[in-house]
Scaffold this active site. Structure first.
Site, PDB file in Angstrom:
ATOM      1  N   GLU A 236       0.810  -1.209   0.000  1.00 15.25           N
ATOM      2  CA  GLU A 236       0.000   0.000   0.000  1.00 15.25           C
ATOM      3  C   GLU A 236       0.846   1.264   0.000  1.00 15.25           C
ATOM      4  OE1 GLU A 236      -3.085   0.048  -0.674  1.00 15.25           O
ATOM      5  OE2 GLU A 236      -3.292  -2.127  -0.621  1.00 15.25           O
TER       6      GLU A 236
ATOM      7  N   TYR B 172      -5.443   7.066   3.921  1.00 17.03           N
ATOM      8  CA  TYR B 172      -5.604   5.987   2.960  1.00 17.03           C
ATOM      9  C   TYR B 172      -4.947   4.691   3.446  1.00 17.03           C
ATOM     10  CZ  TYR B 172      -4.777   2.875  -0.872  1.00 17.03           C
ATOM     11  OH  TYR B 172      -4.719   1.742  -1.622  1.00 17.03           O
TER      12      TYR B 172
ATOM     13  N   ASP C  18      -9.957   6.400  -1.743  1.00 14.61           N
ATOM     14  CA  ASP C  18      -8.914   7.100  -2.495  1.00 14.61           C
ATOM     15  C   ASP C  18      -9.620   7.849  -3.637  1.00 14.61           C
ATOM     16  OD1 ASP C  18      -9.562   5.187  -4.344  1.00 14.61           O
ATOM     17  OD2 ASP C  18      -7.512   4.571  -4.763  1.00 14.61           O
TER      18      ASP C  18
END
Length: 310
Positions: free
Chosen positions: A37, A120, A139
């Site tokens: 991520e 996020y 997002d």
DNA sequence: AATACGTGGAC
DNA sequence: TGTCCACGTAT
């Protein structure tokens, strides 16, 4: 209900993609999700799919990453850009090793205090690593898709309302797949500029289908330049040089960047770049020699406890 | 609150 | 072919 049809159709579309994304091909540890991520923060998924296996092979566990010199981590990050992300990830691993016994906390407030982890990434960890069903992940892709499907694109709700809307849209028991599918749809079909509505699996229920999206506003400001190139490109070039030939005398760096006889202005510009990279902890300068920072000499990191105000 | 960061890809 | 653009985090 319409929403449930959309759930079924989108999940079905995602499950039957011709080439499943890398992260659908096996299960991932929380550490692997963290690395993935952070890489995905500013890098297209196709490039992450290339770089991620090599990175995880070199640093297979959080302990391995935390034990490595920063220079090694930056070298493994080469080509991905945004090297500050790699440093933040490395600091994050060291903090997790020191404070949490090398486990990743399943707690949004704690996650958000770690370097490199914002709204996020903390939500992504909760959804993808810990299987939380009640946490909305937002997002820009997901935001765009949800606002278009609901017909709210022209009048976007405030962040808190958007969060509630996104939470309400999570299909029961399928949060991770749902969010992956939304991001995939946003990246491939429901794109910002030219959405391919005729190919969209949920187009028949979309309140914005086949409508031209308003052109996104353009930024007015120009970034600082030298010799026609933005500062960040020079910065990236210098860091790339250093990653390839660490350590590197300042003199050689100037010649590699500017040619055999760098001017005073060019040398001055180089010193500016060096100073900025030093401030960001991505470079050390000793006796006119540039080198990547090393772990053993790095000061011990600390993070504020959870109770303190930010 | 506004801006810097970086690369590949879209056009 | 060059010009413009993306987008989460830190500051």
């Amino acid at each position: 209900m319409e929403r449930e049809r959309i759930h079924r159709r989108l999940l079905q579309w995602y499950r039957h993609r011709r080439r499943p994304l890398l992260w659908r091909q096996r299960s991932w540890t929380p550490y692997e999700v963290l690395v993935r991520e952070v890489m995905l923060q500013q890098t297209q998924s196709s490039r992450v799919e290339q770089a991620l296996p090599a990175f995880l092979q070199r640093f297979p566990t959080l302990q391995a990453l935390a034990a490595a010199p920063l220079a090694d981590v930056l070298q493994q990050w080469a080509g991905l850009g945004y090297y500050a992300r790699a440093r933040a990830l490395w600091r994050c691993a060291r903090l997790l090793l020191e404070r949490y016994g090398a486990t990743i906390p399943e707690d949004e407030r704690l996650l958000r205090r770690l370097p490199g982890i914002g709204p996020y990434t903390s939500a992504a960890l909760l959804v993808f690593a810990f299987g939380r069903q009640d946490v909305p992940l937002i997002d820009t892709n997901i935001r765009r898709v949800l606002l278009r499907v609901t017909g709210l694109a022209a009048t976007p709700p405030a962040p808190a309302q958007l969060r509630e809307l996104a939470r309400a849209w999570i299909p029961t028991g399928a949060s991770a797949e749902w969010h992956e599918a939304l991001m995939d749809l946003g990246a491939t079909i429901c794109t910002a500029r030219h959405p391919r509505c005729s190919e969209c699996p949920i187009g028949q229920w979309c309140r914005s289908a086949h409508r031209v999206p308003p052109p996104p506003p353009r930024s007015a400001r120009r970034e600082p330049e030298f010799a026609g190139l933005p500062r960040r490109l020079w910065r990236g070039r210098l860091l790339r040089l250093l990653v390839e030939r660490n350590p590197l005398p300042l003199k050689h760096a100037a010649e590699l960047l500017f040619g055999p006889a760098p001017s005073v202005e060019q040398r001055r510009w180089l010193l500016e770049l060096v100073a900025a990279l030093e401030r960001d902890g991505l470079l050390d300068r000793r006796n006119g020699i540039l080198c990547l920072p090393n772990a053993p000499q790095a000061p011990r990191e600390s993070i504020p406890s959870a109770g303190e105000p930010r």
